[in-house]
Design a protein around this motif. Structure first.
Motif, short mmCIF file in Angstrom:
data_model
loop_
_atom_site.label_atom_id
_atom_site.label_comp_id
_atom_site.label_asym_id
_atom_site.label_seq_id
_atom_site.Cartn_x
_atom_site.Cartn_y
_atom_site.Cartn_z
N ASN A 206 0.80 -1.22 0.00
CA ASN A 206 0.00 0.00 0.00
C ASN A 206 0.84 1.27 0.00
OD1 ASN A 206 -2.58 1.32 0.14
ND2 ASN A 206 -2.12 1.83 2.27
N GLN A 207 2.17 1.12 0.12
CA GLN A 207 3.01 2.31 0.17
C GLN A 207 4.32 2.02 -0.53
OE1 GLN A 207 4.00 3.72 4.07
NE2 GLN A 207 4.54 5.74 3.36
N ASN A 208 4.74 2.92 -1.38
CA ASN A 208 5.98 2.74 -2.13
C ASN A 208 6.77 4.03 -2.13
OD1 ASN A 208 7.98 1.83 -3.82
ND2 ASN A 208 6.80 2.19 -5.68
N TYR A 211 4.76 7.50 -1.33
CA TYR A 211 3.48 7.91 -1.89
C TYR A 211 2.51 6.72 -1.87
CZ TYR A 211 5.30 5.79 -6.22
OH TYR A 211 5.84 4.94 -7.15
N ASP A 212 1.26 7.02 -1.69
CA ASP A 212 0.23 5.99 -1.54
C ASP A 212 -0.02 5.34 -2.89
OD1 ASP A 212 -1.83 4.43 -0.79
OD2 ASP A 212 -3.25 6.04 -0.37
N SER A 213 0.28 4.03 -2.98
CA SER A 213 0.12 3.35 -4.25
C SER A 213 -1.14 2.50 -4.31
CB SER A 213 1.35 2.46 -4.53
OG SER A 213 1.52 1.53 -3.49
N ASN A 214 -1.79 2.26 -3.16
CA ASN A 214 -3.00 1.45 -3.10
C ASN A 214 -2.87 0.18 -3.94
OD1 ASN A 214 -4.43 3.11 -1.27
ND2 ASN A 214 -4.91 4.52 -2.94
N PHE A 215 -3.65 0.08 -5.04
CA PHE A 215 -3.63 -1.13 -5.85
C PHE A 215 -2.77 -0.96 -7.10
CE2 PHE A 215 -8.29 -1.47 -4.30
CZ PHE A 215 -7.85 -1.88 -3.05
N ASN A 236 -9.36 -7.94 -0.27
CA ASN A 236 -8.00 -7.40 -0.28
C ASN A 236 -7.41 -7.37 1.12
OD1 ASN A 236 -7.75 -6.29 -3.14
ND2 ASN A 236 -9.68 -5.37 -2.46
N MET A 237 -6.07 -7.36 1.16
CA MET A 237 -5.35 -7.13 2.41
C MET A 237 -4.18 -6.21 2.07
SD MET A 237 -3.70 -9.89 5.11
CE MET A 237 -5.31 -10.68 5.30
N LEU A 238 -4.06 -5.11 2.82
CA LEU A 238 -3.08 -4.08 2.50
C LEU A 238 -1.92 -4.08 3.51
CD1 LEU A 238 -5.53 -1.13 1.74
CD2 LEU A 238 -4.61 -2.81 0.15
N PHE A 239 -0.72 -3.79 3.01
CA PHE A 239 0.48 -3.70 3.83
C PHE A 239 1.25 -2.43 3.45
CE2 PHE A 239 -0.58 -8.13 3.16
CZ PHE A 239 -0.53 -8.68 4.43
N ASP A 240 2.05 -1.93 4.38
CA ASP A 240 2.86 -0.75 4.05
C ASP A 240 4.27 -1.11 3.59
OD1 ASP A 240 3.97 -1.57 6.43
OD2 ASP A 240 3.88 0.39 7.42
N ARG A 241 4.53 -2.41 3.39
CA ARG A 241 5.81 -2.89 2.85
C ARG A 241 5.54 -4.07 1.94
NH1 ARG A 241 10.14 -3.38 7.75
NH2 ARG A 241 10.75 -5.10 6.39
N SER A 242 6.23 -4.12 0.81
CA SER A 242 5.99 -5.20 -0.13
C SER A 242 6.45 -6.55 0.42
CB SER A 242 6.70 -4.92 -1.47
OG SER A 242 8.09 -4.85 -1.30
#
Length: 322
Positions: A206-208, A211-215, A236-242
């Motif tokens: 969710n973050q790159n 900046y907010d990258s969402n999907f 969906n399941m969101l994370f702030d790290r890939s």
């Protein structure tokens, strides 16, 4: 009056002509073989034997006991070997320290957490082996740093931005592909059956880099292959790290959009698979390294060159920008 220099000159046994013979002696003593010493020194065994005989004659004591097809050190020879070996080690260490005196001290590197965790840190032992006098400080985060405000020497980014105030060098392009565990793919009947994606939990970074990258990555992949997929209607399941998304995929939580460089090791071991063969999409983002345009730091250039070599040796080296 005692004169140390006169005393040493008077009692000096080794001269410059004997140094090469001591080198030959060290090799023969280390191998306990004139033949192996000759091979190492690129001379004939008879030349080794001649130099050892000459050295023994000049020193006036025996260095080796000669037997049929073997040799061994005498007590005096063993004592001399230990001294010569220690002296050569000290000499080599001193030369190494002189050569590396500019390549010492701290080097602070800032990177995204996912890149540091999955790619950079596992390779650092190789850098330390080559440059033992450089102390690395690894910082991670998703911010764009200002070099004048933060104490960093270089930064490694993954995005599609450009910074005029920094010197940036391209490292590698990237591609993305969906990944999951083999059992998750079987459970949801995903193998070459893309229509069943709607049954899955989509794992997102969710973050790159601030900046907010969402999907963004899933959308880029579906758009590249012209797939009709409303991600807002999916589970969906969101994370702030890939790497968190990849960890979730490794634990059968869902299917993640993997960056090829960061998931390659899991694909090679079979922990993760790509259930849709030949569906790898190129990214507009790429990996690059930045340094300040200010004071020159040789350690920075050394680390950048090391990084480039590591990328070239990667199985993904064909993605490097030509």
């Amino acid at each position: 009056m005692y004169d140390e220099d006169k005393y040493l000159n008077k009692n000096r046994v080794i001269n410059r002509y004997q140094l090469s013979k001591l080198h030959t002696f060290e090799s023969a003593a280390r191998h306990l073989s004139f033949a192996l010493a000759a091979e190492e020194l690129c001379i004939s065994p008879s030349a080794v034997s001649h130099q050892i005989n000459k050295l023994e004659e000049e020193l006036n004591f025996k260095l080796f006991k000669r037997f049929h097809r073997r040799i061994s050190l005498t007590r005096d020879g063993n004592n001399l070997f230990n001294v010569v070996k220690s002296s050569l080690n000290n000499l080599n260490q001193e030369i190494l320290e002189i050569k590396n005196q500019e390549l010492s001290g701290a080097l602070t590197i800032y990177s995204s957490p996912s890149f540091a965790q999955e790619w950079l840190i596992p390779k650092l032992s190789m850098f330390i082996e080559d440059y033992p006098y450089i102390s690395l400080n690894i910082l991670s985060g998703n911010k764009i740093l200002n070099f004048s405000q933060h104490r960093v020497d270089l930064t490694i980014y993954y995005d599609d931005l450009h910074y005029d105030e920094l010197l940036c060098e391209h490292l590698m392009n990237e591609s993305i592909l969906p990944v999951c565990t083999p059992s998750y793919a079987v459970k949801h009947d995903l193998h070459e059956n893309i229509d069943n994606l709607h049954k899955c939990i989509f794992l997102h970074d969710n973050q790159n880099n601030g900046y907010d990258s969402n999907f963004t990555e899933w959308e880029a992949w579906t758009n590249y292959f012209s797939l009709a997929c409303d991600l807002n209607k999916m589970q969906n399941m969101l994370f702030d790290r890939s790497d968190y998304a990849i960890t979730a995929a490794l634990n059968h939580v869902g299917i993640a959009m993997g960056r090829k460089l960061l998931v390659q090791k899991y694909l090679q071991t079979g922990q993760l698979i790509s259930p849709f063969p030949n569906m790898e999409a190129p990214c507009s983002q790429r990996y690059y390294v930045c340094k300040s345009q200010g004071k020159y730091n040789p350690k920075v250039d050394i680390f950048i060159n090391w990084l480039k070599n590591q990328f070239k040796q990667s199985p993904l080296s064909l993605l490097i920008e030509r």
